[in-house]
Write a protein that holds these residues in place. Structure first.
Motif, mmCIF file in Angstrom:
data_model
loop_
_atom_site.group_PDB
_atom_site.id
_atom_site.type_symbol
_atom_site.label_atom_id
_atom_site.label_comp_id
_atom_site.label_asym_id
_atom_site.label_seq_id
_atom_site.Cartn_x
_atom_site.Cartn_y
_atom_site.Cartn_z
ATOM 1 N N LYS A 107 -15.536 3.490 4.225
ATOM 2 C CA LYS A 107 -16.833 4.155 4.024
ATOM 3 C C LYS A 107 -17.954 3.268 4.562
ATOM 4 C CE LYS A 107 -17.910 7.462 1.608
ATOM 5 N NZ LYS A 107 -18.253 8.857 1.996
ATOM 6 N N GLN A 161 -5.661 -0.659 -4.370
ATOM 7 C CA GLN A 161 -5.657 -1.068 -2.957
ATOM 8 C C GLN A 161 -6.139 0.071 -2.065
ATOM 9 O OE1 GLN A 161 -2.158 -4.236 -2.482
ATOM 10 N NE2 GLN A 161 -1.469 -2.272 -3.215
ATOM 11 N N ARG A 181 -8.117 2.464 -3.015
ATOM 12 C CA ARG A 181 -9.551 2.608 -3.262
ATOM 13 C C ARG A 181 -10.355 1.565 -2.479
ATOM 14 N NH1 ARG A 181 -10.912 1.717 -9.161
ATOM 15 N NH2 ARG A 181 -10.535 -0.371 -8.357
ATOM 16 N N MET A 182 -9.844 0.340 -2.437
ATOM 17 C CA MET A 182 -10.535 -0.716 -1.693
ATOM 18 C C MET A 182 -10.579 -0.394 -0.198
ATOM 19 S SD MET A 182 -9.906 -4.768 -1.953
ATOM 20 C CE MET A 182 -10.011 -5.856 -0.555
ATOM 21 N N LEU A 183 -9.474 0.104 0.327
ATOM 22 C CA LEU A 183 -9.430 0.502 1.735
ATOM 23 C C LEU A 183 -10.441 1.632 1.970
ATOM 24 C CD1 LEU A 183 -7.816 -0.482 4.121
ATOM 25 C CD2 LEU A 183 -5.923 0.980 3.409
ATOM 26 N N TYR A 184 -10.478 2.575 1.059
ATOM 27 C CA TYR A 184 -11.443 3.679 1.141
ATOM 28 C C TYR A 184 -12.876 3.148 1.194
ATOM 29 C CZ TYR A 184 -14.594 7.155 -0.934
ATOM 30 O OH TYR A 184 -15.668 7.960 -1.203
ATOM 31 N N GLN A 185 -13.185 2.193 0.332
ATOM 32 C CA GLN A 185 -14.554 1.665 0.284
ATOM 33 C C GLN A 185 -14.887 0.877 1.555
ATOM 34 O OE1 GLN A 185 -13.666 -0.035 -3.580
ATOM 35 N NE2 GLN A 185 -15.446 1.001 -4.465
ATOM 36 N N GLN A 186 -13.919 0.135 2.052
ATOM 37 C CA GLN A 186 -14.148 -0.598 3.306
ATOM 38 C C GLN A 186 -14.395 0.376 4.451
ATOM 39 O OE1 GLN A 186 -10.562 -3.089 3.425
ATOM 40 N NE2 GLN A 186 -11.716 -4.837 2.686
ATOM 41 N N ILE A 192 0.841 -1.203 0.000
ATOM 42 C CA ILE A 192 0.000 0.000 0.000
ATOM 43 C C ILE A 192 0.874 1.251 0.000
ATOM 44 C CG2 ILE A 192 -1.727 1.318 1.303
ATOM 45 C CD1 ILE A 192 -2.909 -1.358 2.227
#
Lengths: 311, 311
Positions: B304, B295, B297-302, B226
């Motif tokens: 949110k 990665q 973006r995925m962390l951001y979505q998790q 990351i």
């Protein structure tokens, strides 16, 4: 009418459900049990299902493989975390004409089973079913039930539809189970992963049901992205998963009764997670073709961390 | 000797710590407080620190910006989730020669502040510090403390080192705070994100301290990946973060006292998370340059998803 004889290795949520249906339809079914042996040999099996509850007061329950007569079909329905037991379990269960049906999640298991019993004896089964074991010998079937079956050949060559696939399908259909015949195990395995990877993974990492995940806009978008990454994995081996298939899985899941995934149930019970079969093997197989799947790898790493803290 | 006069907007873990140090060194410091106003105006501030505990029994505490005399430096140390208040808070606090020091995490805040007070009045501060507010007017400083400062220019043009940067550094150094002068705000902001993005994000998603994360092999590897993605974000704007910087951050964190990140503390207290500044803005800024950071973006979505369930 059920024609083959069956041995079900691992009579949990999946093996218990399908094995019971085969027996109810008149099939000769043997169940290899571990922790539930005592209970099931005395009390049989109890299946709750929207298609009708039923009990099988008497089942052929065994604790040791040596006591089970070889049957036509050996159904492997263990958690993949117990697959290290297969080299000991499988050989005594087969005879010349037997074959093994790998009824598990994930990728790459057929290859391991082929090393034990020979590639010509291996077939894969992908279950699209919501089913939980809620007590010893007590299965609760919630939704769906269709099985997709496909032959295995080394390096995932496509075989087409064989005679024994049709016979197997006829048996399951006698038991009221819809069967789809697949000419290509690898595409079917990747298709199954389109569902398993995002929902199993995210349900554990985010402590959520399928319903909670699908109700959140960002999460639905992440799930779709991860599904597209699974399709990218399939594509690395020249298997095409169309956008419409992904859309269908999203719609199915939205309509599904709120579901705690099997991996989430394992996690909540402190059991080891099926990370290798569902996450690690797909990553390795795609990497062999030079394809990196960053979101799936991140999910894998998050699960490995949580699993290590949990067990 | 502290020469500038200061107003600290948001006297929490960061603003409370640095503002107190400036006042202890003889500086004229005004504190704008919200929930802690009553307590602090009566009891002052208490700072615990490995560098020595101290109290300031009397501080210039205010509840309303209109009551604060304009000062040379306005330090914005609010949580970025409260930045919608800045258009009302900042204008009364400044005079002709004032400038605003954005002492917050994340990217893109200086641009918002510039819209309110003009770009020539804006400077950014990156704090490398472990500090928590543990009660009203009660700060616990755990580790580190260095501040990096840099001037802001529209579109993150590099300005070099200005006279007022040196003056500001002299003030903080009088207060025993190490200051690094940066010629380029953007690289310094991305460098700070190298730490904030993985540790803040994963500590919340995986319910873990920095120590637990670093003790796990897979997790250390994910954190490094990351970090490399953050470097890719910086690179999208032609800023180079070398591999050695990433290695330094990993080593720092391993040596750090076990630390609950600020985002994890916010999460545990049910407060909104600084997701926009730390995750969304970097993603948007990289996307403007055509670079996708899967990665992050995925962390951001998790995050949110978890934030929406939490608040």
């Amino acid at each position: 009418m059920v024609n083959f004889s069956y041995t079900i290795v691992g009579a949990g949520a999946i093996g218990g459900f399908y094995g019971s249906r085969l027996q109810r339809a008149g099939g000769k079914v043997h169940f290899l049990l571990h922790s539930d042996y005592q209970h099931v040999s005395q009390n049989g099996l109890l299946i709750e299902s929207p298609e009708g509850n039923f009990t099988l007061p008497e089942v052929n329950a065994y604790r040791n493989v040596g006591d089970i007569p070889p049957s036509d079909v050996v159904v492997v329905a263990l958690k993949t975390t117990n697959n290290h037991l297969l080299p000991k379990l499988l050989p005594p269960l087969i005879k010349d004409t037997s074959f093994v049906l790998v009824m598990q999640n994930g990728l790459g298991i057929e290859e391991e089973v082929a090393k034990i019993v020979g590639a010509q004896r291996v077939m894969g089964a992908m279950c699209f079913v919501c089913s939980n074991k809620i007590g010893p010998g007590h299965i609760r079937h919630l939704d769906y039930g269709t099985i997709t079956i496909a032959e295995y050949l080394p390096n995932y060559q496509s075989v087409g539809i064989t005679q024994r696939m049709r016979q197997l399908a006829a048996d399951f259909e006698s038991a009221g189970i819809e069967v789809l015949l697949s000419e290509d195990l690898l595409i079917s395995r990747w298709q199954k992963l389109v569902w398993n990877i995002p929902y199993n993974g995210l349900s554990v990492v985010l402590d959520a049901t399928t319903e909670q995940l699908m109700a959140d806009r960002e999460m639905r978008s992440l799930i779709e992205q991860i599904m597209q990454e699974v399709a990218l994995g399939a594509q690395s081996w020249n298997r095409l998963i169309p956008e419409s298939f992904i859309e269908k899985m999203l719609v199915y899941t939205t309509k599904m009764k709120p579901y705690r995934t099997s991996m989430k149930i394992d996690y909540d019970l402190g059991r080891p997670l099926e990370i290798e079969a569902i996450f690690s093997n797909p990553l390795k197989i795609a990497a062999k073709a030079g394809v990196n799947l960053p979101q799936i790898r991140m999910l894998y790493q998050q699960l490995k961390f949580l699993d290590a803290q949990n067990c």
